[in-house]
Motif scaffolding. Structure first.
Motif, PDB file in Angstrom:
ATOM      1  N   ILE A 175     -22.605  22.313 -25.681  1.00  0.00           N
ATOM      2  CA  ILE A 175     -21.956  23.476 -26.277  1.00  0.00           C
ATOM      3  C   ILE A 175     -22.993  24.559 -26.561  1.00  0.00           C
ATOM      4  CG2 ILE A 175     -20.584  24.277 -28.232  1.00  0.00           C
ATOM      5  CD1 ILE A 175     -19.240  21.565 -28.258  1.00  0.00           C
TER       6      ILE A 175
ATOM      7  N   SER B  62      -8.908  21.864 -19.629  1.00  0.00           N
ATOM      8  CA  SER B  62      -9.849  21.094 -20.449  1.00  0.00           C
ATOM      9  C   SER B  62      -9.526  19.609 -20.441  1.00  0.00           C
ATOM     10  CB  SER B  62      -9.838  21.609 -21.891  1.00  0.00           C
ATOM     11  OG  SER B  62     -10.607  22.777 -21.959  1.00  0.00           O
TER      12      SER B  62
ATOM     13  N   ASP C 166     -16.593  27.329 -18.343  1.00  0.00           N
ATOM     14  CA  ASP C 166     -16.876  26.962 -19.736  1.00  0.00           C
ATOM     15  C   ASP C 166     -16.553  25.496 -20.011  1.00  0.00           C
ATOM     16  OD1 ASP C 166     -17.684  29.526 -20.117  1.00  0.00           O
ATOM     17  OD2 ASP C 166     -16.261  30.006 -21.708  1.00  0.00           O
ATOM     18  N   SER C 167     -15.412  25.041 -19.520  1.00  0.00           N
ATOM     19  CA  SER C 167     -15.038  23.652 -19.785  1.00  0.00           C
ATOM     20  C   SER C 167     -15.970  22.696 -19.052  1.00  0.00           C
ATOM     21  CB  SER C 167     -13.577  23.406 -19.389  1.00  0.00           C
ATOM     22  OG  SER C 167     -13.373  23.693 -18.023  1.00  0.00           O
TER      23      SER C 167
ATOM     24  N   VAL D 199     -11.887  16.442 -19.237  1.00  0.00           N
ATOM     25  CA  VAL D 199     -12.120  15.199 -19.979  1.00  0.00           C
ATOM     26  C   VAL D 199     -11.865  14.000 -19.065  1.00  0.00           C
ATOM     27  CG1 VAL D 199     -11.293  13.760 -21.893  1.00  0.00           C
ATOM     28  CG2 VAL D 199     -11.653  16.209 -22.242  1.00  0.00           C
ATOM     29  N   VAL D 200     -10.863  14.097 -18.221  1.00  0.00           N
ATOM     30  CA  VAL D 200     -10.612  13.027 -17.246  1.00  0.00           C
ATOM     31  C   VAL D 200     -11.815  12.867 -16.323  1.00  0.00           C
ATOM     32  CG1 VAL D 200      -9.233  12.354 -15.234  1.00  0.00           C
ATOM     33  CG2 VAL D 200      -8.098  13.274 -17.271  1.00  0.00           C
ATOM     34  N   PHE D 201     -12.333  13.971 -15.813  1.00  0.00           N
ATOM     35  CA  PHE D 201     -13.425  13.885 -14.838  1.00  0.00           C
ATOM     36  C   PHE D 201     -14.722  13.404 -15.487  1.00  0.00           C
ATOM     37  CE2 PHE D 201     -10.983  17.549 -12.738  1.00  0.00           C
ATOM     38  CZ  PHE D 201     -10.239  16.685 -11.958  1.00  0.00           C
ATOM     39  N   GLY D 202     -14.973  13.816 -16.708  1.00  0.00           N
ATOM     40  CA  GLY D 202     -16.188  13.409 -17.402  1.00  0.00           C
ATOM     41  C   GLY D 202     -17.407  14.204 -16.984  1.00  0.00           C
TER      42      GLY D 202
ATOM     43  N   ILE E 285     -19.095  22.523 -21.200  1.00  0.00           N
ATOM     44  CA  ILE E 285     -18.820  21.738 -22.409  1.00  0.00           C
ATOM     45  C   ILE E 285     -18.869  20.237 -22.122  1.00  0.00           C
ATOM     46  CG2 ILE E 285     -16.942  21.114 -24.019  1.00  0.00           C
ATOM     47  CD1 ILE E 285     -16.180  24.175 -23.902  1.00  0.00           C
ATOM     48  N   MET E 286     -18.357  19.856 -20.951  1.00  0.00           N
ATOM     49  CA  MET E 286     -18.338  18.428 -20.625  1.00  0.00           C
ATOM     50  C   MET E 286     -19.691  17.913 -20.145  1.00  0.00           C
ATOM     51  SD  MET E 286     -15.579  17.097 -21.525  1.00  0.00           S
ATOM     52  CE  MET E 286     -15.899  15.477 -20.836  1.00  0.00           C
TER      53      MET E 286
END
Lengths: 462, 462
Positions: free
Chosen positions: B66, B169, B193-194, B173-176, B197-198
């Motif tokens: 972040i 987003s 951006d997402s 989270v699924v992809f990691g 973040i991941m």
């Protein structure tokens, strides 16, 4: 508060896919919980014959963290068992006191406000597009003054959301994969699951029914459902739910003072889940921020779901005080704000209109009436089990009754209750190994259902 | 479609914090975009004096991913500039054609359905609690039949959500963190951006205005805003938006066939954003699933926001076909379902009632009328800039007009337009380095505002 006929109620009060067809497990409600591997065997929620040898596969690797979760799926497993039960007893009048889903209509003062806002969206003056991701100012102000009056929590510390469960995941995205975390054991499964998903944990360890690298803080009748903090290892994050789901117990001011001091000593962040605070009967703290110094170590998340029947309307909030800082001095609230703005786009403006109505004098009165109704349900359930000689916990400060079946497997008890009374409960071990030997009975239900379920409990255990 | 008086409209058609006070940047709308570091200097959205030496700090480290994002914050920067502008010209009639926020009232056939659902929640028969996280069956079915008829997309491939941005987003989270990704350059900032973040990316590289480890697929007038795939490196994930935000261009059937083949050759997953598909005038594909074989390599996300004015109501959907498999043969849809169930609790039931009404014959007709209104706005803007001798792209298939100012800094152009016409636009470089030299003009606005803005453009550039 009205109650319906048994016939109607028997279809169950919940519209959720909790009652999904087993054949479409893929679509079924999946609030996932670590399950003991033994009684389940193969996870029935996974297998479908998509991956024949001929099928094209991408070269994208599956996220290993999500793969870790496959050990557990509580509610689909319950749904599977319920469906199997209905196949066996097609005419059974099944009553659900399992999932904590509200059943009573939303007071009109609240739905009228939502209807009004809906209609207004068809007018030039009443139309609004994107709102602030953090929520509408009047609602943020009303939440601050209603729930945090005199606690020095300001309007801009409040982040309105589509629910506490969603905020828990957003908080985990803020924290990232390099933090350690502690949970009460037993606890609401979203804490552990979201931690696993973010890669904060090790693999699921079948022998102990725990994920590696999570600190499970055992909460039992022996310690008054408050962990012995002297035995708890330091972690970065401490999830703490009070009044607790599933045990129904609420921490005292003294205990919470200990917890805040513990966090301060360890430099930890508490994520305090107060989604059931309005159900409290005693004078224990409603908010972690009643504890001096908590604003430097705690976040609080809460929800309109169980106060106003908003489980389907979707509205919650999270308080991230400006005083809460990462080790480098950077405010946690700024990163949460960044995630809220990037991964979320605000709660529905109609839901927010409903939330504001909830916090009007009439709305508050109406909410208290709904809560009072469920609390009466709780009393009925508590009295029933106590009259049958069971040791019963919770209930007083939460809509959950935590019934002790010492020495018994909670899955066995769950199955026996379902088999003999057609009542769906939740096995305690679904909330963590510390829940073994308990069954959670939810007080969310039409009165007629609760009375009928209790009648059946009395027949079973007389 | 009604239009308001200039006076009223001058307050701006948007209710969002896009117009937030600079002093409360913390609360301001933050759709964040990579910005060239030079013109910004210190990020004004970060500093507040929370971290005095005396303040208690936790020992929790800030999430490094972040922290990488701090390089960019497009819309708060625009808000800051707008606020500064208003301070300089307190009586200016500022018009916003910047952020793509809908301005026209929602047709009554849709809001009536939402009001009806709201009222029903106060009745025993009409009350519903938790819905299926994936959305209500009738809505999923209506989306499948309305948008994917004859494309072999089934009801249970559709996941209803609170919006495409939120789903992006959740997909991340699924992809990691262990995937690589590609984006069109320029593109909607949520993809990059997402990804940051991941933890999928490296640091922001000021010299090239890009994040490390992201493949930026340059889309320019020279290549017809479709990337030269021969020069694009293989990535796991390819975000692709068509009709495109911000360039307004739509890929042809031939181009999308190339894209699907490219993904197939590389074993990549395409995340196809079709949120503007209903704005298309030509006969290019509305859905990636019109391309044979796409179900094995693509996900599609879309939204009611720009079709029905639902930017504040919040409703979208994502299609994850059963045929899409990770490298180990595990269906992507099952992991997406797991994330939807664990990190989300379904879109608001009231919003879903609105979505269902959108897809009724009357609702569809009403949506087409609103879209037609904005398309007229688009034509007015396109004609204005063309009459002034500008090279203009987009517009035909999307509510965005992409105006070329060759050789100029898009921030300079943005500033000049604001200074001299009091109209807020969006500088192209905010969408990635490929947007340099362009300005995006949004067609979302009351007619009177659009006409007035165009009048001022004509005065400026005559």
């Amino acid at each position: 508060m009205s109650s319906s006929s048994l016939l109607q109620a028997s279809i169950s009060s919940s519209s959720s896919a909790f009652f999904a067809n087993t054949k479409i497990n893929f679509n079924s409600r999946a609030q996932n919980v670590s399950l003991p591997a033994k009684p389940l065997g193969v996870c029935t929620c996974v297998a479908t014959p998509q991956s024949e040898k001929t099928a094209f596969k991408t070269q994208v690797s599956r996220n290993v963290n999500i793969a870790k979760l496959q050990a557990g799926y509580l509610f689909p497993e319950i749904a599977r068992r319920r469906a199997a039960h209905l196949q066996k007893y097609p005419d059974a009048q099944v009553i659900s006191l399992g999932i904590g889903d509200t059943t009573e209509p939303i007071p009109e003062v609240i739905t009228s406000a939502m209807a009004k806002r809906s209609h207004a969206l068809s007018t030039l003056e009443g139309y609004s597009g994107y709102g602030a991701e953090q929520g509408e100012k009047p609602l943020r102000a009303a939440i601050a003054s209603t729930f945090y009056d005199n606690l020095d929590i300001e309007e801009d510390d409040i982040f309105v959301s589509d629910g506490a469960k969603c905020d828990i995941s957003r908080l985990q995205v803020v924290f990232g994969s390099n933090v350690t975390m502690a949970v009460q054991d037993p606890s609401y499964p979203a804490y552990v699951d979201s931690s696993v998903i973010m890669g904060q944990t090790g693999e699921y360890q079948k022998a102990v029914e725990k994920f590696g690298n999570i600190e499970y803080m055992r909460c039992t009748p022996e310690n008054g459902f408050f962990p012995d903090l002297r035995t708890v290892a330091r972690t970065d994050i401490i999830f703490f739910c009070s009044p607790n789901n599933p045990t129904g117990s609420a921490a005292t001011r003294e205990q919470l003072t200990q917890l805040v001091q513990f966090a301060k000593d360890n430099g930890s962040i508490i994520v305090y889940d107060s989604a059931y605070a309005m159900y409290m009967s005693d004078d224990n703290p409603r908010s972690i921020f009643e504890i001096p110094g908590a604003k430097e170590v705690a976040i609080e998340t809460s929800s309109f779901s169980k106060y106003a029947g908003f489980t389907g309307v979707r509205l919650g909030w999270t308080v991230v005080p400006k005083q809460l800082l990462f080790s480098d001095g950077f405010p946690v609230a700024k990163d949460f704000n960044r995630i809220v703005c990037t991964c979320f786009n605000g709660a529905s403006n109609i839901s927010q209109a409903g939330g504001l109505a909830c916090l009007s004098p009439e709305g508050l009165k109406a909410m208290h009436e709904v809560i009072g109704f469920y609390k009466e349900n709780t009393n009925i359930i508590v009295e029933t089990f106590e009259s049958l000689g069971f040791k019963v916990y919770g209930g007083k400060n939460a809509p959950y009754v935590w019934v002790h079946f010492p020495g018994q497997s909670s899955w066995d008890v769950f199955s026996e209750i379902l088999e003999k009374t057609h009542v769906v409960t939740t096995p305690g071990s679904g909330f963590g190994p510390g829940g073994e030997g308990f069954v959670r009975v939810s007080a969310f239900g039409h009165r007629s259902n609760v009375l009928e379920a209790c009648k059946r409990f009395k027949q079973l255990y007389k």
